[in-house]
Design a protein around this motif. Sequence first.
Motif, PDB file in Angstrom:
ATOM      1  N   ALA A  52      40.361  56.002  38.360  1.00  0.00           N
ATOM      2  CA  ALA A  52      39.624  55.221  39.564  1.00  0.00           C
ATOM      3  C   ALA A  52      39.106  54.104  39.026  1.00  0.00           C
ATOM      4  N   HIS A  53      38.581  54.137  37.605  1.00  0.00           N
ATOM      5  CA  HIS A  53      38.050  52.889  36.702  1.00  0.00           C
ATOM      6  C   HIS A  53      38.986  51.966  36.536  1.00  0.00           C
ATOM      7  N   THR A  54      40.179  52.366  36.256  1.00  0.00           N
ATOM      8  CA  THR A  54      41.280  51.439  35.848  1.00  0.00           C
ATOM      9  C   THR A  54      41.784  50.509  37.258  1.00  0.00           C
ATOM     10  N   LEU A  55      41.846  51.356  38.345  1.00  0.00           N
ATOM     11  CA  LEU A  55      41.965  50.537  39.812  1.00  0.00           C
ATOM     12  C   LEU A  55      41.125  49.814  39.931  1.00  0.00           C
ATOM     13  N   ARG A  56      39.733  50.274  39.899  1.00  0.00           N
ATOM     14  CA  ARG A  56      38.441  49.557  40.192  1.00  0.00           C
ATOM     15  C   ARG A  56      38.666  48.036  39.468  1.00  0.00           C
ATOM     16  N   THR A  57      38.890  48.271  38.124  1.00  0.00           N
ATOM     17  CA  THR A  57      38.989  47.024  37.131  1.00  0.00           C
ATOM     18  C   THR A  57      39.682  46.008  37.682  1.00  0.00           C
ATOM     19  N   ALA A  58      41.127  46.475  37.887  1.00  0.00           N
ATOM     20  CA  ALA A  58      42.251  45.645  38.188  1.00  0.00           C
ATOM     21  C   ALA A  58      41.972  45.126  39.703  1.00  0.00           C
ATOM     22  N   ARG A  59      41.190  45.726  40.516  1.00  0.00           N
ATOM     23  CA  ARG A  59      40.785  45.123  41.957  1.00  0.00           C
ATOM     24  C   ARG A  59      39.885  44.131  41.658  1.00  0.00           C
ATOM     25  N   ARG A  60      38.808  44.265  40.893  1.00  0.00           N
ATOM     26  CA  ARG A  60      37.947  43.069  40.444  1.00  0.00           C
ATOM     27  C   ARG A  60      38.479  41.976  39.943  1.00  0.00           C
ATOM     28  N   GLN A  61      39.471  42.226  38.786  1.00  0.00           N
ATOM     29  CA  GLN A  61      40.084  41.076  38.249  1.00  0.00           C
ATOM     30  C   GLN A  61      40.851  40.232  39.162  1.00  0.00           C
ATOM     31  N   HIS A  62      41.737  41.002  40.169  1.00  0.00           N
ATOM     32  CA  HIS A  62      42.508  40.360  41.313  1.00  0.00           C
ATOM     33  C   HIS A  62      41.273  39.583  42.160  1.00  0.00           C
ATOM     34  N   THR A  63      40.356  40.214  42.781  1.00  0.00           N
ATOM     35  CA  THR A  63      39.395  39.372  43.358  1.00  0.00           C
ATOM     36  C   THR A  63      38.849  38.282  42.808  1.00  0.00           C
ATOM     37  N   GLU A  64      38.455  38.542  41.428  1.00  0.00           N
ATOM     38  CA  GLU A  64      38.045  37.177  40.739  1.00  0.00           C
ATOM     39  C   GLU A  64      39.069  36.221  40.463  1.00  0.00           C
ATOM     40  N   HIS A  65      40.268  36.392  40.425  1.00  0.00           N
ATOM     41  CA  HIS A  65      41.298  35.668  40.239  1.00  0.00           C
ATOM     42  C   HIS A  65      41.608  34.865  41.773  1.00  0.00           C
ATOM     43  N   GLU A  66      41.603  35.673  42.693  1.00  0.00           N
ATOM     44  CA  GLU A  66      41.656  34.835  44.083  1.00  0.00           C
ATOM     45  C   GLU A  66      40.639  33.876  44.384  1.00  0.00           C
ATOM     46  N   ARG A  67      39.371  34.533  43.939  1.00  0.00           N
ATOM     47  CA  ARG A  67      38.343  33.446  44.220  1.00  0.00           C
ATOM     48  C   ARG A  67      38.159  32.314  43.336  1.00  0.00           C
ATOM     49  N   ALA A  68      38.895  32.288  41.942  1.00  0.00           N
ATOM     50  CA  ALA A  68      38.888  31.254  40.987  1.00  0.00           C
ATOM     51  C   ALA A  68      40.086  30.008  41.860  1.00  0.00           C
ATOM     52  N   GLU A  69      41.203  30.794  42.119  1.00  0.00           N
ATOM     53  CA  GLU A  69      42.046  29.830  42.898  1.00  0.00           C
ATOM     54  C   GLU A  69      41.725  29.260  44.093  1.00  0.00           C
ATOM     55  N   ARG A  96      38.510  28.422  44.460  1.00  0.00           N
ATOM     56  CA  ARG A  96      37.595  27.372  43.865  1.00  0.00           C
ATOM     57  C   ARG A  96      38.194  26.242  43.706  1.00  0.00           C
ATOM     58  N   ALA A  97      39.315  26.384  42.862  1.00  0.00           N
ATOM     59  CA  ALA A  97      40.098  25.344  42.372  1.00  0.00           C
ATOM     60  C   ALA A  97      40.751  24.407  43.337  1.00  0.00           C
ATOM     61  N   ARG A  98      41.261  25.135  44.369  1.00  0.00           N
ATOM     62  CA  ARG A  98      41.560  24.525  45.697  1.00  0.00           C
ATOM     63  C   ARG A  98      40.836  23.533  46.183  1.00  0.00           C
ATOM     64  N   HIS A  99      39.649  24.127  46.241  1.00  0.00           N
ATOM     65  CA  HIS A  99      38.353  23.272  47.234  1.00  0.00           C
ATOM     66  C   HIS A  99      38.028  22.186  46.212  1.00  0.00           C
ATOM     67  N   LEU A 100      37.789  22.429  44.923  1.00  0.00           N
ATOM     68  CA  LEU A 100      37.499  21.207  43.997  1.00  0.00           C
ATOM     69  C   LEU A 100      38.655  20.284  44.112  1.00  0.00           C
ATOM     70  N   THR A 101      39.867  20.519  44.063  1.00  0.00           N
ATOM     71  CA  THR A 101      40.953  19.411  44.175  1.00  0.00           C
ATOM     72  C   THR A 101      40.842  18.669  45.310  1.00  0.00           C
ATOM     73  N   ALA A 102      40.670  19.442  46.613  1.00  0.00           N
ATOM     74  CA  ALA A 102      40.605  18.836  47.896  1.00  0.00           C
ATOM     75  C   ALA A 102      39.340  17.807  47.980  1.00  0.00           C
ATOM     76  N   LEU A 103      38.173  18.214  47.514  1.00  0.00           N
ATOM     77  CA  LEU A 103      37.138  17.425  47.474  1.00  0.00           C
ATOM     78  C   LEU A 103      37.114  16.319  46.535  1.00  0.00           C
ATOM     79  N   VAL A 104      37.646  16.292  45.431  1.00  0.00           N
ATOM     80  CA  VAL A 104      37.997  14.922  44.511  1.00  0.00           C
ATOM     81  C   VAL A 104      38.742  14.149  45.288  1.00  0.00           C
ATOM     82  N   ARG A 105      39.605  14.418  46.012  1.00  0.00           N
ATOM     83  CA  ARG A 105      40.620  13.639  46.938  1.00  0.00           C
ATOM     84  C   ARG A 105      39.848  12.777  47.660  1.00  0.00           C
TER      85      ARG A 105
END
Length: 376
Positions: free
Chosen positions: A277-294, A296-305
């Motif tokens: 369960a800990h392995t799944l939880r860690t993978a899910r959190r990493q996936h969520t953080e990755h999605e949030r980072a992506e 955020r990057a899209r938002h910043l790219t649009a803002l600078v345009r």
Amino acid sequence: MSEYQYYEFQSLDRPLSRGEQDQLRALSSRARITATSFTNTYNWGDLRGNPRHLVEHYFDAHLYVTNWGTHRLMLRLPRQALALPTVKPYCLDDHIDAWTTRTHLLLDLTSEDEGGDWIEGADDSLAALIGVRDELATGDLRPLYLAWLSALAAWELEDDDDEEYLSFPEPPVPAGLGELTAPQRALADFLRVDADLLAAAAQASPAAPKKSANPTKKELVPLIATLSEKEKDDLLLRLALGTEPQLRTELLHRLRGTTAQARVPGRPSAAHLLDAAHTLRTARRQHTEHERAEARARHLTALVREADSAWQRIEAHIATKKTTAYDQAVALLGELRDAYAHAGRDAEFRQRLSRLREDYQRRPGLIHRLDHNGLR
């Protein structure tokens, strides 16, 4: 917050007699009592009767909810519908208990969460949960395993003995944990089953066999043919006496006993399941953080345009000379700073910020906010 306790009892296999209802009325003058139920809410005091005693003698199901985090479900089944040795591997500490009377097997499932959010009335009903009783009577042990998962998570938080984790076995894993029924999903929510723990358990759970809730004649004829004459005579006699409303459920259980949901051996220790369960939880959190980072990057790219438009909005906020508008301008400047940095144009941002500070140097409220937020 005032004290809140909710008690609900249901009699499913037979109605309560008038004498039994009178006995229950002696326990509470305020409770709503019918031939099949006892319901009451307490904001002070407590139920005078013992819930275990009431379920043993009167009722087939009991729900208890409090505003300090207690969720409790008790079920009573005919002994021939569910055997105590089958249940015992799923019992854990004070969270899951099982015992028998002369005629019935009783289950007591409890979840405690003092820090959890509580909304009055949100969990106050047996209706969504009562279906697990029939499921257990027909050989589906998923409700027991869900209760065990709930108890395991609580036990993990309470127990500091690592050696016990290493030796405590997982009970047999029933089929179909990856496709719970509606009552089972309600039970998982009620007992606060950890989603990652359930997902880890489901990986070892075979698919549930497909079968109709209402068997067909074609299905039943060969099954009935396997019964001995003595078994048939016994069943017919009990049917004629008419004192066992659960007889049909028992009969279907016996007929389908050989096709009941498969179970596979559990892991050698509960610690292995917790690790999974800990392995799944860690993978899910990493996936969520990755999605949030992506995102955020899209938002910043649009803002600078659209930077020119953003600078115009900042100027418009500042022009109002209102403190709330200053806060909005500073928040947008912080976003712009991150957007320019994301685009590798930090120097350009610093130049425009320097000009803005110079233009509004006589606005101490604005300058203070800029300094406080590191916009120098």
